[in-house]
Design a protein around this motif. Structure first.
Motif, mmCIF file in Angstrom:
data_model
loop_
_atom_site.group_PDB
_atom_site.id
_atom_site.type_symbol
_atom_site.label_atom_id
_atom_site.label_comp_id
_atom_site.label_asym_id
_atom_site.label_seq_id
_atom_site.Cartn_x
_atom_site.Cartn_y
_atom_site.Cartn_z
ATOM 1 N N VAL A 138 40.022 50.702 43.256
ATOM 2 C CA VAL A 138 38.686 50.128 43.643
ATOM 3 C C VAL A 138 37.650 50.445 42.687
ATOM 4 C CG1 VAL A 138 36.752 49.449 45.122
ATOM 5 C CG2 VAL A 138 39.177 49.406 46.059
ATOM 6 N N ALA A 139 37.471 51.886 42.348
ATOM 7 C CA ALA A 139 36.720 52.470 41.627
ATOM 8 C C ALA A 139 36.910 52.305 40.191
ATOM 9 C CB ALA A 139 36.594 53.991 41.809
ATOM 10 N N ALA A 140 38.223 51.856 39.554
ATOM 11 C CA ALA A 140 38.400 51.793 38.149
ATOM 12 C C ALA A 140 38.045 50.317 37.868
ATOM 13 C CB ALA A 140 39.887 51.603 38.177
ATOM 14 N N VAL A 141 38.259 49.302 38.781
ATOM 15 C CA VAL A 141 38.075 47.961 38.556
ATOM 16 C C VAL A 141 36.455 47.729 38.555
ATOM 17 C CG1 VAL A 141 37.989 46.941 40.805
ATOM 18 C CG2 VAL A 141 38.728 45.625 38.823
ATOM 19 N N LEU A 142 35.814 48.263 39.533
ATOM 20 C CA LEU A 142 34.273 48.294 39.270
ATOM 21 C C LEU A 142 33.792 48.923 38.173
ATOM 22 C CD1 LEU A 142 33.506 49.290 43.237
ATOM 23 C CD2 LEU A 142 33.033 47.132 41.662
ATOM 24 N N LEU A 143 34.209 50.009 37.692
ATOM 25 C CA LEU A 143 34.057 50.755 36.419
ATOM 26 C C LEU A 143 34.084 49.940 35.322
ATOM 27 C CD1 LEU A 143 32.715 53.435 35.593
ATOM 28 C CD2 LEU A 143 34.849 54.380 35.085
ATOM 29 N N ALA A 156 39.648 41.063 47.633
ATOM 30 C CA ALA A 156 38.513 40.858 46.553
ATOM 31 C C ALA A 156 38.904 41.635 45.454
ATOM 32 C CB ALA A 156 37.143 40.921 47.079
ATOM 33 N N PHE A 157 38.850 43.090 45.508
ATOM 34 C CA PHE A 157 39.301 43.794 44.559
ATOM 35 C C PHE A 157 40.644 43.768 43.880
ATOM 36 C CE2 PHE A 157 35.897 45.826 46.943
ATOM 37 C CZ PHE A 157 34.910 46.129 46.162
ATOM 38 N N CYS A 158 41.714 43.459 44.844
ATOM 39 C CA CYS A 158 43.090 43.069 44.144
ATOM 40 C C CYS A 158 42.902 42.185 43.310
ATOM 41 C CB CYS A 158 43.790 42.923 45.395
ATOM 42 S SG CYS A 158 44.388 44.068 46.571
ATOM 43 N N PHE A 159 42.167 40.982 43.625
ATOM 44 C CA PHE A 159 42.194 39.935 42.514
ATOM 45 C C PHE A 159 41.466 40.188 41.187
ATOM 46 C CE2 PHE A 159 41.959 36.425 46.213
ATOM 47 C CZ PHE A 159 43.597 36.587 46.378
ATOM 48 N N ALA A 160 40.424 41.173 41.523
ATOM 49 C CA ALA A 160 39.761 41.781 40.325
ATOM 50 C C ALA A 160 40.603 42.440 39.544
ATOM 51 C CB ALA A 160 38.693 42.374 40.793
ATOM 52 N N VAL A 161 41.559 43.222 40.025
ATOM 53 C CA VAL A 161 42.191 44.135 39.311
ATOM 54 C C VAL A 161 43.378 43.256 38.511
ATOM 55 C CG1 VAL A 161 44.367 45.577 39.541
ATOM 56 C CG2 VAL A 161 42.261 46.156 40.871
ATOM 57 N N GLY A 162 43.902 42.229 39.189
ATOM 58 C CA GLY A 162 44.723 41.323 38.587
ATOM 59 C C GLY A 162 44.098 40.684 37.263
ATOM 60 N N ALA A 163 42.987 40.008 37.429
ATOM 61 C CA ALA A 163 42.308 39.450 36.468
ATOM 62 C C ALA A 163 42.003 40.376 35.046
ATOM 63 C CB ALA A 163 40.988 38.720 36.787
ATOM 64 N N VAL A 164 41.206 41.489 35.584
ATOM 65 C CA VAL A 164 40.839 42.374 34.668
ATOM 66 C C VAL A 164 41.973 42.998 33.689
ATOM 67 C CG1 VAL A 164 40.011 44.909 34.165
ATOM 68 C CG2 VAL A 164 38.628 43.050 35.779
ATOM 69 N N SER A 165 43.127 43.477 34.564
ATOM 70 C CA SER A 165 44.300 43.989 33.723
ATOM 71 C C SER A 165 44.801 42.993 32.807
ATOM 72 C CB SER A 165 45.291 44.582 34.568
ATOM 73 O OG SER A 165 45.594 43.636 35.571
ATOM 74 N N TYR A 166 44.955 41.682 33.300
ATOM 75 C CA TYR A 166 45.531 40.771 32.541
ATOM 76 C C TYR A 166 44.853 40.625 31.146
ATOM 77 C CZ TYR A 166 46.992 36.088 30.937
ATOM 78 O OH TYR A 166 47.379 34.954 30.244
ATOM 79 N N SER A 203 38.101 33.405 41.966
ATOM 80 C CA SER A 203 37.633 32.221 40.676
ATOM 81 C C SER A 203 38.180 32.908 39.610
ATOM 82 C CB SER A 203 36.321 32.202 40.883
ATOM 83 O OG SER A 203 36.099 31.419 42.125
ATOM 84 N N ALA A 204 37.743 34.277 39.220
ATOM 85 C CA ALA A 204 38.094 34.882 38.007
ATOM 86 C C ALA A 204 39.838 34.964 37.917
ATOM 87 C CB ALA A 204 37.529 36.229 37.971
ATOM 88 N N MET A 205 40.589 35.250 38.913
ATOM 89 C CA MET A 205 41.920 35.156 38.825
ATOM 90 C C MET A 205 42.583 33.924 38.489
ATOM 91 S SD MET A 205 44.525 37.129 41.633
ATOM 92 C CE MET A 205 46.282 36.927 41.356
ATOM 93 N N ALA A 206 42.253 32.781 39.259
ATOM 94 C CA ALA A 206 42.442 31.673 39.082
ATOM 95 C C ALA A 206 42.232 30.856 37.647
ATOM 96 C CB ALA A 206 41.735 30.537 40.075
ATOM 97 N N TRP A 207 41.038 31.366 37.071
ATOM 98 C CA TRP A 207 40.893 31.005 35.540
ATOM 99 C C TRP A 207 41.711 31.821 34.885
ATOM 100 C CZ3 TRP A 207 39.767 33.866 31.339
ATOM 101 C CH2 TRP A 207 39.097 33.087 30.129
#
Length: 629
Positions: free
Chosen positions: A120-125, A229-239, A494-498
């Motif tokens: 969680v901290a990593a994706v927020l950072l 929410a952070f799982c989806f963000a991790v997926g989108a950011v890492s991709y 929404s970010a992950m779906a995009w």
């Protein structure tokens, strides 16, 4: 199990702990730091409600539209979403899957909790700098009516990311051992470093990266207990970071877009409406009236329970609120008549799933916004579809009650029924007021939420005892926290779906699904199975947000009506929500009904089968979903 949105904090273990409280000094410091944000969140909920109410009053009564109202609401709404998300982190109310982590031995569990906090901290950072850049660019764009820089609105995203990061770091240091935290950080950095070094090779893999980042990384984070929410963000950011050259600012932009639709403003207001319903006793008045009317017949109390859930759902829009209102009022009499606890909770759980399409359903509102389906059409169809599922459950309940002990069951005198009807009438009117206002075009789904809150507060004050100032403030803060948790899931999804759409896999999936043998029938069957599974794992809202933009265009290609498809997938998700052993709603119902999950597991399967039969009927007969359009 999954931790439900809105569950009281006392019942949810803190991240990185085995259920023990934080040390007192940490808790006091966190509470003191959060109080100004809680006041701001409560103020924003109240301000949005009043602005919406003023807008619909000015336009409908005085034919004087206020042009700047939508912009003011939009600015307040994004700030409410991010401040609410911070409050939800503080209260640990973000939806997450804990089934797997809870089964681990203590040492492994501590490491997994530490890994969840680090993720969680990593994706927020990773999102803070893009969010600041995004706000800086938006400074040069001015809003049409208020003529102020749009940065005042989108700056909420950076504020929210920073606030959540501070809280996560604060609690990580005090709830997990330094050794576990260090090991988790090293593992996370090793994974990120490996992906960065291999990014040229990963960029050549094309759509295979979807399996690595948007499936693999997300699945690992889900199993570790990272909030969805952070799982989806991790997926989108890492991709985007490791397999493309697209800047992470795009993720922030997509999150902004996903959380900014004015249609979604009704979500926090309907959440507030559910709180008002709970605390004024309006739901209890409906239950008492139905019990006096049909409670004396065989299976009467089961009918009352199902009918109450159907009507109360049309007021609160929340399954948890529905079950918490109905169960305490009906279970004592049902036990006296010989109903077993497992059977009662099974009926409660599936009844709540049945009623989820009754307006004002938060899932329908979000689905309409995400998939571009008419919310008025969804509201109209929702009544009929819920009625189909209600008939299936009523038929099963009647068959199961064939040996019910009816000794002592007495028909209520007409004067008692009349008196209870008089008391319940203002509450009974509310769901029809909501449906009529939207269906007749008097107010949008967003505006009608504020009208419903004003009506409920007024009637509650005059007829049901009212709500004190302190209690109302607490309700506003609860609404802000729950809304923040919901809307953050929406933005991240929404970010992950995009990202999934940009990868090209959607086009491949579309070709595969549209060429299945059986055409629309096969696609509908696959959709039911997919959303049943996702309903078990993710809860309805995240599943809708993730898959709706992908599946609806395919359904349209196959000639399936948008409203019918929406009804089918929502109903399928609700069945999955109650499927043991991992359905979120199943465990919520067990907790509310005070029953052992083992007892309920044995009793719930026939009710789930009845619901599934209803879903198949709705999928096979389009007329049921379109007759009210």
């Amino acid at each position: 199990m999954s931790v439900p949105m809105g569950q009281p904090v006392a019942e949810v273990p803190a991240w990185g702990s085995d259920g023990e409280s934080m040390e007192p000094s940490a808790a006091r410091l966190g509470t003191r730091w959060m109080r100004p944000l809680e006041i701001a969140g409560a103020g924003l909920v109240a301000a949005i409600t009043l602005l919406l109410l003023a807008g619909v009053t000015s336009r409908y009564l005085f034919t004087l539209p206020v042009t700047w109202m939508d912009e003011a609401v939009s600015i307040a709404f994004i700030w409410l979403a991010m401040i609410g998300a911070i409050i939800a982190v503080h209260r640990n109310e973000h939806l997450r899957l804990t089934l797997f982590a809870e089964k681990l031995p203590p040492r492994a569990r501590e490491f997994v909790h530490a890994f969840a906090l680090v993720a969680v901290a990593a994706v927020l950072l990773a999102l803070i700098e893009p969010a600041l850049s995004y706000a800086q660019e938006e400074w040069f764009i001015r809003t049409p009516a208020l003529d102020i820089p749009n940065a005042f609105r989108v700056g909420a995203l950076a504020f929210g990311f920073v606030g959540m990061l501070v809280l996560v770091l604060f609690y990580a240091r005090r709830s997990v051992s330094f050794q576990a935290l260090a090991v988790a950080a090293v593992v996370a950095m090793a994974v990120a470093g490996t992906c960065w070094l291999m990014s040229p090779q990963l960029a050549q893999l094309g759509t295979f990266n979807i399996l690595i980042f948007l499936v693999g990384f997300v699945a690992v984070c889900l199993a570790a207990g990272v909030p969805i929410a952070f799982c989806f963000a991790v997926g989108a950011v890492s991709y985007l970071a490791f397999s493309t050259h697209i800047p992470l600012q795009v993720v922030v932009g997509r999150m902004d877009e996903g959380m900014s639709s004015l249609v979604l403003v009704s979500v926090p207001i309907f959440v507030l409406l559910g709180c008002v319903l709970d605390h004024t006793g309006m739901g209890k008045a409906i239950i008492n009236f139905l019990a006096s009317l049909i409670g004396h017949v065989k299976a009467g109390m089961s009918y009352v329970l199902l009918g109450s859930l159907f009507i109360v759902s049309g007021i609160s829009g929340s399954k948890v609120s529905d079950m918490a209102t109905v169960a305490p009022a009906l279970f004592p009499e049902m036990k006296r008549r010989g109903h077993k606890p497992g059977e009662m909770v099974a009926l409660l759980a599936t009844g709540a799933a049945m009623a989820d399409t009754v307006p004002p359903s938060i899932v329908l509102i979000v689905l309409g916004a995400v998939a571009g389906v008419s919310i008025a059409g969804l509201f109209n169809a929702g009544f009929v579809v819920a009625g189909v599922l209600l008939v299936a459950l009523v038929a099963l309940a009647r068959w199961k009650a064939r040996h019910e002990d009816m000794r002592g069951a007495v028909r209520s005198p007409l004067r008692v029924v009349g008196r209870l009807l008089l008391v319940a009438a203002p509450a009974l009117v509310l769901p029809f007021l909501i449906r009529s206002a939207v269906g007749e075009g008097v107010a949008t789904a967003t505006e009608v939420s504020s009208v419903a809150v004003a009506y409920a507060l007024l009637i509650g004050q005059l007829m049901y005892g009212g709500i004190g100032v302190r209690k109302f403030y607490d309700m506003l803060v609860d609404t802000a926290a729950l809304s923040g948790a919901v809307l953050l899931v929406l933005g991240a999804a929404s970010a992950m779906a995009w990202a999934i759409t940009q990868s090209g896999v959607v086009q491949q999936l579309s070709v595969f699904l549209t060429t299945l043998p059986g055409g629309a029938i096969a696609f509908m069957a696959v959709s039911i199975l997919v959303f049943l599974l996702l309903g078990c794992l993710l809860e309805g809202l995240p599943a809708v947000l993730l898959l709706a933009p992908i599946m609806f265009p395919i359904a349209k290609k196959l000639g399936i009506n948008d409203v019918q498809y929406a009804m089918v997938i929502v109903c399928a998700m609700n069945v999955g929500l109650m499927v043991p052993p991992i359905g979120v709603g199943f465990f919520i119902a067990c907790r509310i009904g005070d029953a052992r999950p083992d007892d309920v597991v044995r009793a719930i399967w026939p009710y789930l089968a009845a619901l599934l039969v209803g879903v198949i009927v709705i999928a096979a007969v389009p007329w049921l979903s379109t007759v009210a359009l």
